[in-house]
Design a protein around this motif. Structure first.
Motif, mmCIF file in Angstrom:
data_model
loop_
_atom_site.group_PDB
_atom_site.id
_atom_site.type_symbol
_atom_site.label_atom_id
_atom_site.label_comp_id
_atom_site.label_asym_id
_atom_site.label_seq_id
_atom_site.Cartn_x
_atom_site.Cartn_y
_atom_site.Cartn_z
ATOM 1 N N PRO A 31 0.761 -1.242 -0.016
ATOM 2 C CA PRO A 31 -0.113 -0.031 -0.033
ATOM 3 C C PRO A 31 1.011 1.215 0.114
ATOM 4 N N PRO A 32 0.399 2.390 -0.803
ATOM 5 C CA PRO A 32 1.281 3.684 -0.756
ATOM 6 C C PRO A 32 1.235 4.043 0.689
ATOM 7 N N PHE A 33 2.567 4.981 0.867
ATOM 8 C CA PHE A 33 2.572 5.473 2.256
ATOM 9 C C PHE A 33 1.638 6.899 2.200
ATOM 10 N N ARG A 34 1.271 7.183 3.333
ATOM 11 C CA ARG A 34 0.441 8.243 3.444
ATOM 12 C C ARG A 34 0.939 9.488 4.384
ATOM 13 N N LEU A 35 2.275 9.711 4.433
ATOM 14 C CA LEU A 35 2.759 10.816 5.093
ATOM 15 C C LEU A 35 2.634 11.963 4.054
ATOM 16 N N GLN A 36 2.558 13.180 4.790
ATOM 17 C CA GLN A 36 2.245 14.407 4.110
ATOM 18 C C GLN A 36 3.337 15.531 4.448
ATOM 19 N N SER A 37 3.762 15.937 3.314
ATOM 20 C CA SER A 37 4.822 17.319 3.425
ATOM 21 C C SER A 37 4.835 18.306 2.465
ATOM 22 N N THR A 38 5.011 19.518 2.785
ATOM 23 C CA THR A 38 4.802 20.563 2.254
ATOM 24 C C THR A 38 6.107 20.990 1.262
ATOM 25 N N ILE A 39 7.271 20.209 1.823
ATOM 26 C CA ILE A 39 8.692 20.410 1.071
ATOM 27 C C ILE A 39 8.587 19.724 -0.320
ATOM 28 N N SER A 40 9.209 20.604 -1.339
ATOM 29 C CA SER A 40 9.350 20.217 -2.427
ATOM 30 C C SER A 40 10.273 18.806 -2.673
ATOM 31 N N HIS A 41 9.879 17.818 -3.327
ATOM 32 C CA HIS A 41 10.680 16.598 -3.477
ATOM 33 C C HIS A 41 10.743 16.350 -4.799
ATOM 34 N N PRO A 42 11.486 16.795 -5.721
ATOM 35 C CA PRO A 42 11.394 16.560 -7.269
ATOM 36 C C PRO A 42 11.980 15.262 -7.509
ATOM 37 N N TYR A 43 12.470 14.467 -6.577
ATOM 38 C CA TYR A 43 12.942 13.211 -7.302
ATOM 39 C C TYR A 43 12.044 12.029 -6.686
ATOM 40 N N LYS A 44 11.545 11.043 -7.488
ATOM 41 C CA LYS A 44 10.942 9.976 -7.049
ATOM 42 C C LYS A 44 11.891 8.922 -7.401
ATOM 43 N N PHE A 45 11.778 7.695 -6.474
ATOM 44 C CA PHE A 45 12.597 6.262 -6.877
ATOM 45 C C PHE A 45 11.507 5.232 -6.822
ATOM 46 N N HIS A 46 11.583 4.807 -8.092
ATOM 47 C CA HIS A 46 10.542 3.624 -8.174
ATOM 48 C C HIS A 46 11.494 2.339 -8.031
ATOM 49 N N ILE A 47 10.887 1.431 -6.952
ATOM 50 C CA ILE A 47 11.660 0.438 -6.527
ATOM 51 C C ILE A 47 11.156 -1.096 -6.846
ATOM 52 N N ALA A 195 26.577 -6.664 4.661
ATOM 53 C CA ALA A 195 25.383 -5.761 4.611
ATOM 54 C C ALA A 195 25.643 -4.334 3.602
ATOM 55 N N CYS A 196 24.881 -4.059 2.937
ATOM 56 C CA CYS A 196 24.975 -2.597 1.986
ATOM 57 C C CYS A 196 23.440 -1.943 2.441
ATOM 58 N N VAL A 197 23.928 -0.563 2.626
ATOM 59 C CA VAL A 197 22.729 0.375 3.037
ATOM 60 C C VAL A 197 22.758 1.341 2.123
ATOM 61 N N ILE A 198 21.815 1.914 1.370
ATOM 62 C CA ILE A 198 21.744 2.979 0.662
ATOM 63 C C ILE A 198 20.665 4.124 1.040
ATOM 64 N N ASN A 199 20.975 5.419 0.970
ATOM 65 C CA ASN A 199 19.870 6.421 1.206
ATOM 66 C C ASN A 199 19.729 7.142 0.060
ATOM 67 N N LEU A 200 18.651 7.358 -0.477
ATOM 68 C CA LEU A 200 18.271 8.300 -1.887
ATOM 69 C C LEU A 200 17.376 9.367 -1.339
ATOM 70 N N ASN A 201 17.870 10.457 -1.712
ATOM 71 C CA ASN A 201 17.486 11.773 -1.055
ATOM 72 C C ASN A 201 16.200 12.361 -2.076
ATOM 73 N N ALA A 202 15.085 12.446 -1.912
ATOM 74 C CA ALA A 202 14.209 12.956 -2.606
ATOM 75 C C ALA A 202 14.332 14.266 -3.034
ATOM 76 N N SER A 203 14.941 15.118 -2.265
ATOM 77 C CA SER A 203 14.904 16.796 -2.490
ATOM 78 C C SER A 203 16.339 16.944 -3.630
ATOM 79 N N SER A 204 17.233 15.985 -3.378
ATOM 80 C CA SER A 204 18.335 16.430 -4.060
ATOM 81 C C SER A 204 18.878 15.465 -5.228
ATOM 82 N N GLY A 205 18.407 14.239 -5.030
ATOM 83 C CA GLY A 205 18.750 13.245 -5.710
ATOM 84 C C GLY A 205 20.202 12.637 -5.567
ATOM 85 N N HIS A 206 20.326 12.901 -4.251
ATOM 86 C CA HIS A 206 21.937 12.416 -3.721
ATOM 87 C C HIS A 206 21.609 11.090 -3.268
ATOM 88 N N LEU A 207 22.651 10.117 -3.685
ATOM 89 C CA LEU A 207 22.868 8.983 -2.954
ATOM 90 C C LEU A 207 23.988 8.776 -2.081
#
Length: 364
Positions: A31-47, A195-207
């Protein structure tokens, strides 16, 4: 005693999509997430993700060790992850596990893979419990952290801004906290895992990433691999690993005991269309990087929604790995690596394989 990694397949799939639509094959959307935010997040990540445990005829004798209690948080989370797969004949995920988790206020996505070190079987320890617990706790901490610095809405006046909760959660910090939690986990008596952990930033596109051992990831851009995570090993086929020693630790003086502080850290800016593939060594020991690139290109040429493409990539990577590891006439990456060490090994390496694929979409 050095604990050597022994880590194949039927396959099943996992997908995280904020714009849920049903896709074909043995796959079911969370199910999709329901969190709300007013901050611009120009990057989406299809997983998309896919995995396969070793075939039944290659499994080691089952360890007579207690599993997580069915009422425990880890068991419930594990059941939730596995329940999202259509292929009910592939409930055995082996000694690998993974997580995908949206971070605080939709600031980004965290994902990771872990590969339980199989040598513990020889001393009566189930290697899968450590990797499952590690990914559970990584998901738990990633959920509470920001992908970057806590975001402040620039459209609000200073007096109107609410106090920001939470903290920036780097991949290495997530790995450290998760490992500490596994050490405290009473249901995990002992074990170790890469282990390998990765963060993908939705504001900057930074990995950002943290990798310990011979799991890893690669970044593919415009049909070329622009980065591949080098493996960390003590010696051939003995990766660096997060470890929990049993109370009778004197018996394990030769065990590999590494920490998250030793993880390789990497960061870069991603572009629209980039593909990030995180994997356990069941993939990298059997599939060459050039083949991963070709599979991404082939799936991309079929078109369709991005979310279908990433799932198709994940499924095909796992399927190809399962074919390659059973082929004794094909030269494998593992065979080449063994030859460089003066060792003889023929064909593919039978192992569990887990793959998580992310595609970057810039929306503005």
């Amino acid at each position: 005693m050095h604990l050597i990694t022994h880590r194949h397949p039927r396959f099943c799939s996992y997908n995280l999509n904020l714009n849920s639509t049903r896709i074909p094959v043995f796959h079911q959307r969370i199910p999709p997430f329901r969190l709300q935010s007013t901050i611009s997040h120009p990057y989406k990540f299809h997983i998309g993700a896919s995995w396969a445990g070793k075939p039944p005829d290659r499994l080691r004798p089952k360890v007579q060790a207690p599993d997580f209690a069915s009422t425990s948080d880890i068991a419930k989370w594990r059941a939730h992850v596995l329940s999202n797969y259509k292929n009910i004949n592939s409930q055995h995920i082996g000694e690998d596990f993974f997580f995908v988790q949206e971070m605080r206020s939709q600031s980004g996505v965290a994902l990771g893979v872990a590969d339980g070190v199989g040598g513990w079987v020889d001393v009566g320890v189930d290697p899968s419990l450590f990797s499952q617990a590690l990914m559970y706790h990584a998901h738990r901490y990633a959920k509470q952290g920001w992908a970057g610095e806590p975001e402040i809405d620039p459209t609000q006046e200073y007096e109107e801004r609410e106090e920001i909760e939470g903290w920036e959660m780097s991949p290495r910090e997530c790995l450290e906290l998760a490992h500490d939690a596994v050490i405290r986990e009473k249901a995990v008596n002992a074990g170790s895992s890469t282990a390998c952990v990765i963060n993908l930033n939705a504001s900057s596109g930074h990995l950002r990433s943290a990798n310990l051992g011979d799991s890893g990831f690669c970044i593919i851009r415009s049909s070329s691999a622009i980065y591949t995570q080098p493996p960390q090993t003590h010696f051939f086929n003995c990766p660096k690993q997060l470890t929990k020693l049993p109370s009778t630790a004197r018996r394990y003086r030769g065990a590999c005991v590494d920490s998250a502080s030793q993880a390789d850290n990497f960061e870069t800016n991603l572009l629209h269309g980039d593909i990030v593939i995180a994997f356990t060594d069941g993939l990298s020991d059997n599939v060459f990087l050039s083949e991963m690139v070709n599979i991404c290109s082939l799936v991309g040429r079929t078109g369709g929604p991005e979310i279908n493409q990433v799932q198709g990539i994940a499924d095909r990577l796992v399927h190809w790995a399962t074919l390659c590891m059973s082929n004794r006439k094909r030269v494998s990456p593992f065979e080449k690596a063994a030859a460089r060490e003066g060792m003889y090994f023929r064909g593919g390496k039978i192992d569990d394989v887990t793959v998580v694929v992310a595609m970057v979409q810039e929306t503005v």
